[in-house]
Design a protein around this motif. Structure first.
Motif, PDB file in Angstrom:
ATOM      1  N   ALA A   1       2.653   9.579  -9.298  1.00 38.46           N
ATOM      2  CA  ALA A   1       2.371   8.532  -8.299  1.00 38.46           C
ATOM      3  C   ALA A   1       2.435   7.214  -9.062  1.00 38.46           C
ATOM      4  O   ALA A   1       2.481   7.224 -10.306  1.00 38.46           O
ATOM      5  N   PRO A   2       2.443   6.079  -8.368  1.00 37.49           N
ATOM      6  CA  PRO A   2       2.430   4.817  -9.112  1.00 37.49           C
ATOM      7  C   PRO A   2       1.264   4.774 -10.109  1.00 37.49           C
ATOM      8  O   PRO A   2       0.128   5.104  -9.752  1.00 37.49           O
ATOM      9  N   TYR A   3       1.576   4.402 -11.317  1.00 37.62           N
ATOM     10  CA  TYR A   3       0.593   4.273 -12.401  1.00 37.62           C
ATOM     11  C   TYR A   3      -0.021   5.609 -12.831  1.00 37.62           C
ATOM     12  O   TYR A   3      -1.080   5.641 -13.437  1.00 37.62           O
ATOM     13  N   GLN A   4       0.630   6.717 -12.500  1.00 35.09           N
ATOM     14  CA  GLN A   4       0.187   8.043 -12.983  1.00 35.09           C
ATOM     15  C   GLN A   4       1.406   8.726 -13.586  1.00 35.09           C
ATOM     16  O   GLN A   4       2.144   9.417 -12.877  1.00 35.09           O
ATOM     17  N   CYS A   5       1.618   8.511 -14.881  1.00 34.47           N
ATOM     18  CA  CYS A   5       2.861   8.974 -15.515  1.00 34.47           C
ATOM     19  C   CYS A   5       2.555   9.751 -16.789  1.00 34.47           C
ATOM     20  O   CYS A   5       1.517   9.566 -17.416  1.00 34.47           O
TER      21      CYS A   5
ATOM     22  N   PHE B   1       0.844  -1.207   0.000  1.00 28.38           N
ATOM     23  CA  PHE B   1       0.000   0.000   0.000  1.00 28.38           C
ATOM     24  C   PHE B   1       0.875   1.252   0.000  1.00 28.38           C
ATOM     25  O   PHE B   1       2.099   1.163   0.228  1.00 28.38           O
ATOM     26  N   ASN B   2       0.253   2.404  -0.260  1.00 30.83           N
ATOM     27  CA  ASN B   2       0.999   3.662  -0.243  1.00 30.83           C
ATOM     28  C   ASN B   2       1.598   3.860   1.154  1.00 30.83           C
ATOM     29  O   ASN B   2       0.918   3.616   2.162  1.00 30.83           O
ATOM     30  N   THR B   3       2.828   4.308   1.181  1.00 32.71           N
ATOM     31  CA  THR B   3       3.575   4.359   2.442  1.00 32.71           C
ATOM     32  C   THR B   3       2.881   5.211   3.507  1.00 32.71           C
ATOM     33  O   THR B   3       2.403   6.305   3.225  1.00 32.71           O
ATOM     34  N   ILE B   4       2.847   4.667   4.711  1.00 31.99           N
ATOM     35  CA  ILE B   4       2.350   5.438   5.850  1.00 31.99           C
ATOM     36  C   ILE B   4       3.482   5.496   6.885  1.00 31.99           C
ATOM     37  O   ILE B   4       4.346   4.629   6.898  1.00 31.99           O
ATOM     38  N   PRO B   5       3.501   6.528   7.739  1.00 27.49           N
ATOM     39  CA  PRO B   5       4.638   6.700   8.663  1.00 27.49           C
ATOM     40  C   PRO B   5       4.562   5.768   9.879  1.00 27.49           C
ATOM     41  O   PRO B   5       4.378   6.215  11.009  1.00 27.49           O
ATOM     42  N   LEU B   6       4.690   4.480   9.632  1.00 31.71           N
ATOM     43  CA  LEU B   6       4.643   3.497  10.722  1.00 31.71           C
ATOM     44  C   LEU B   6       6.020   3.426  11.381  1.00 31.71           C
ATOM     45  O   LEU B   6       6.956   2.867  10.818  1.00 31.71           O
ATOM     46  N   THR B   7       6.126   3.997  12.554  1.00 29.94           N
ATOM     47  CA  THR B   7       7.409   3.952  13.263  1.00 29.94           C
ATOM     48  C   THR B   7       7.502   2.653  14.062  1.00 29.94           C
ATOM     49  O   THR B   7       6.499   1.958  14.273  1.00 29.94           O
ATOM     50  N   ASN B   8       8.702   2.345  14.536  1.00 27.88           N
ATOM     51  CA  ASN B   8       8.880   1.139  15.339  1.00 27.88           C
ATOM     52  C   ASN B   8       8.036   1.217  16.621  1.00 27.88           C
ATOM     53  O   ASN B   8       7.477   0.217  17.073  1.00 27.88           O
ATOM     54  N   ALA B   9       7.940   2.412  17.182  1.00 26.94           N
ATOM     55  CA  ALA B   9       7.150   2.582  18.415  1.00 26.94           C
ATOM     56  C   ALA B   9       5.679   2.249  18.154  1.00 26.94           C
ATOM     57  O   ALA B   9       5.024   1.557  18.945  1.00 26.94           O
TER      58      ALA B   9
ATOM     59  N   ARG C   1       6.877  11.021  -2.184  1.00 25.71           N
ATOM     60  CA  ARG C   1       6.401   9.796  -1.536  1.00 25.71           C
ATOM     61  C   ARG C   1       7.259   8.606  -1.949  1.00 25.71           C
ATOM     62  O   ARG C   1       7.691   8.497  -3.095  1.00 25.71           O
ATOM     63  N   ARG C   2       7.455   7.713  -0.992  1.00 32.45           N
ATOM     64  CA  ARG C   2       8.346   6.573  -1.214  1.00 32.45           C
ATOM     65  C   ARG C   2       7.858   5.672  -2.356  1.00 32.45           C
ATOM     66  O   ARG C   2       8.632   5.219  -3.178  1.00 32.45           O
ATOM     67  N   GLU C   3       6.546   5.458  -2.412  1.00 28.90           N
ATOM     68  CA  GLU C   3       6.046   4.559  -3.460  1.00 28.90           C
ATOM     69  C   GLU C   3       6.250   5.162  -4.850  1.00 28.90           C
ATOM     70  O   GLU C   3       6.388   4.432  -5.834  1.00 28.90           O
ATOM     71  N   THR C   4       6.291   6.492  -4.920  1.00 26.34           N
ATOM     72  CA  THR C   4       6.550   7.143  -6.205  1.00 26.34           C
ATOM     73  C   THR C   4       7.979   6.838  -6.650  1.00 26.34           C
ATOM     74  O   THR C   4       8.229   6.500  -7.814  1.00 26.34           O
ATOM     75  N   GLY C   5       8.911   6.941  -5.706  1.00 26.51           N
ATOM     76  CA  GLY C   5      10.307   6.603  -6.016  1.00 26.51           C
ATOM     77  C   GLY C   5      10.480   5.136  -6.383  1.00 26.51           C
ATOM     78  O   GLY C   5      11.188   4.792  -7.335  1.00 26.51           O
ATOM     79  N   MET C   6       9.796   4.271  -5.647  1.00 19.31           N
ATOM     80  CA  MET C   6       9.886   2.821  -5.920  1.00 19.31           C
ATOM     81  C   MET C   6       9.357   2.511  -7.322  1.00 19.31           C
ATOM     82  O   MET C   6       9.927   1.717  -8.057  1.00 19.31           O
ATOM     83  N   PHE C   7       8.243   3.141  -7.651  1.00 22.93           N
ATOM     84  CA  PHE C   7       7.639   2.879  -8.957  1.00 22.93           C
ATOM     85  C   PHE C   7       8.567   3.370 -10.071  1.00 22.93           C
ATOM     86  O   PHE C   7       8.777   2.677 -11.076  1.00 22.93           O
ATOM     87  N   ALA C   8       9.145   4.563  -9.879  1.00 23.12           N
ATOM     88  CA  ALA C   8      10.065   5.104 -10.889  1.00 23.12           C
ATOM     89  C   ALA C   8      11.261   4.164 -11.080  1.00 23.12           C
ATOM     90  O   ALA C   8      11.682   3.906 -12.216  1.00 23.12           O
ATOM     91  N   LEU C   9      11.779   3.627  -9.997  1.00 23.49           N
ATOM     92  CA  LEU C   9      12.912   2.687 -10.092  1.00 23.49           C
ATOM     93  C   LEU C   9      12.516   1.413 -10.826  1.00 23.49           C
ATOM     94  O   LEU C   9      13.258   0.885 -11.647  1.00 23.49           O
TER      95      LEU C   9
END
Lengths: 272, 163
Positions: free
Chosen positions: B124-128, A21-29, B75-83
């Motif tokens: 975003a992923p799948y929005q290019c 899923f799209n990243t959420i800020p899940l910290t270890n805590a 966003r991290r998933e945007t970077g992952m998708f680009a990679l």
């Protein structure tokens, strides 16, 4: 829709359902705080490095093998394994992924079945989504789903699994020719399929691999990995429904990629 | 597979992905400096992952308002998708692209080289979005929204790589 094949004694040793899923800020805590909610069912928690992302796209020149996904994680990110009291089930959780593993830990243990595994995953995923919302981490928006199975196959008649892979899968040739005087030692094989919807549009991909392995008893067995992955609708309910499509693809491809001789050994119940 | 929670044993002999082939120039080919130089630069250019990953990691570290105009973090998933997309379209000899953040929180992968402008924007992923312009006017221009089929991007990267 046709009924899926069933086996009395399927060779599956691990079943994995996953939602990315799209990243959420899940910290270890916060992951620790969530464990508090699960602890009655999952008495052990373990920490592992996070997994990289995986997205299926089409039209590119993808390699046959799945590449190792590149991870873009900071040092503080972890993947948590919440392990069930009987050690059979694992819920894996990280900032962009939830994974349910069912593991066969003894020869007597029966396969739990896809729908039972999916139900418990659905419960955990819904609980996590509610936790994320309550803790203001955001909404869990799925962007990729996976269903995968690992099976360990013992070849019939004490056959050498590496040399007689053709008795297990039709995609391996029998006694492939090598250089003059060379002795065939074994083979492994991989296959990849694009999954399409009823209109022929690509919705995902299926990867299959057959690889000989030395078992603990010294005999050679074949490890079969089947993984189906694709892009689900961006909501948990839609993702879980899409998982059924991936499950069907995984089961039907397993049957197509294994031989009738093996189906008989596993006790096929609804006449292939 | 990658998410397996079962420890397994694999005693089959491994070759670590290496082969004994040295990929040498054919015997009847002359080793002129031009050929050597071209082959050498192609070898280097296959190694795009390291600079791209390094740049992506920098972009992931950008915080809120990184451009002083209220831009969101990447966003991290945007970077992952680009990679993931780059992994599928990059070819042997493709120049390493420039990678820039966009004010909307996306990532733009771009080449301005060999009289070609090639830009691939991942919102975003799948929005290019894909934009391609050949200033030599040999190849037609391209301007497309892409979802999960990246064939057009792969084709334009191939044109750039061949030139």
């Amino acid at each position: 829709m046709t009924e899926l094949p069933r086996f009395r004694d399927p060779p599956v040793t691990e079943a994995v359902l996953a939602v990315q899923f799209n990243t959420i800020p899940l910290t270890n805590a916060l992951a620790g705080l969530f464990w508090g909610e699960l602890r009655e069912r999952y008495e052990t928690v373990l920490e592992h490095p996070p997994l990289g992302g995986a997205f299926e796209t089409f039209g590119g020149d993808a390699a046959l093998e799945q590449h190792v996904p590149i991870a873009l994680w900071g040092a503080s990110s972890s993947r948590f394994w919440y392990v069930s009291n009987d050690q059979i089930d694992v819920l894996q959780l990280q900032s962009d992924r939830a994974v349910r593993n069912w593991r066969k830990l003894s020869t007597e243990q029966q396969y739990a079945g896809y729908f039972a595994i999916k139900k418990s995953f659905e419960d955990d995923l819904s609980q996590f989504a509610a936790f994320a919302y309550r803790e203001r981490l955001g909404v869990v928006v799925p962007n990729q789903c996976e269903v995968s199975y690992t099976s360990i196959i013992t070849p019939p008649d004490e056959a050498d699994a590496g040399k007689e892979m053709s008795r297990i899968t039709p995609i391996c040739p029998l006694n492939p020719a090598g250089p003059e005087g060379a002795v065939f030692e074994g083979t492994n094989t991989q296959a990849r399929f694009q999954l399409n919807d009823s209109a022929g549009r690509p919705i995902g991909r299926l990867y299959a691999s057959f690889a000989p392995q030395l078992a603990v008893n010294g005999k050679t067995v074949v490890r079969v990995d089947i993984l189906a992955r694709g892009r689900p609708p961006p909501a948990i309910s839609g993702a879980l429904e899409f998982m059924d499509t991936l499950h069907r693809a995984a089961v039907t491809s397993f049957v197509a990629l294994t031989t009738p001789e093996m189906h008989r050994i596993w006790g096929v119940e609804n006449g292939l | 597979m990658a998410y397996s929670a079962v420890r397994r044993r694999n005693d089959f002999e491994q070759f670590g992905g290496r082969t004994a082939t040295l990929n040498t120039v054919p015997a009847n080919d002359s080793l002129s400096f031009e050929k050597f130089s071209k082959a050498y630069s192609i070898e280097i250019e296959t190694n795009w992952q390291s600079p791209v990953l390094s740049r992506m990691t920098q972009l992931m570290a950008l915080g809120e308002d990184w451009n002083s105009y209220g831009a969101p973090p990447i966003r991290r998933e945007t970077g992952m998708f680009a990679l993931e997309v780059l992994e599928k379209v990059m070819q042997r000899g493709t120049p390493v692209p420039d990678i820039v953040p966009t004010s909307a929180g996306g990532i733009q992968i771009e080449w301005h080289d060999k009289s070609i402008d090639l830009e691939f924007h991942v919102a975003a992923p799948y929005q290019c979005e894909l934009w391609f312009k050949d200033h030599l006017e040999i190849e037609p221009s391209v301007s497309l929204d892409l979802v999960d089929n990246i064939a057009a991007f792969g084709n334009t990267v191939a044109i750039l790589t061949r030139r």
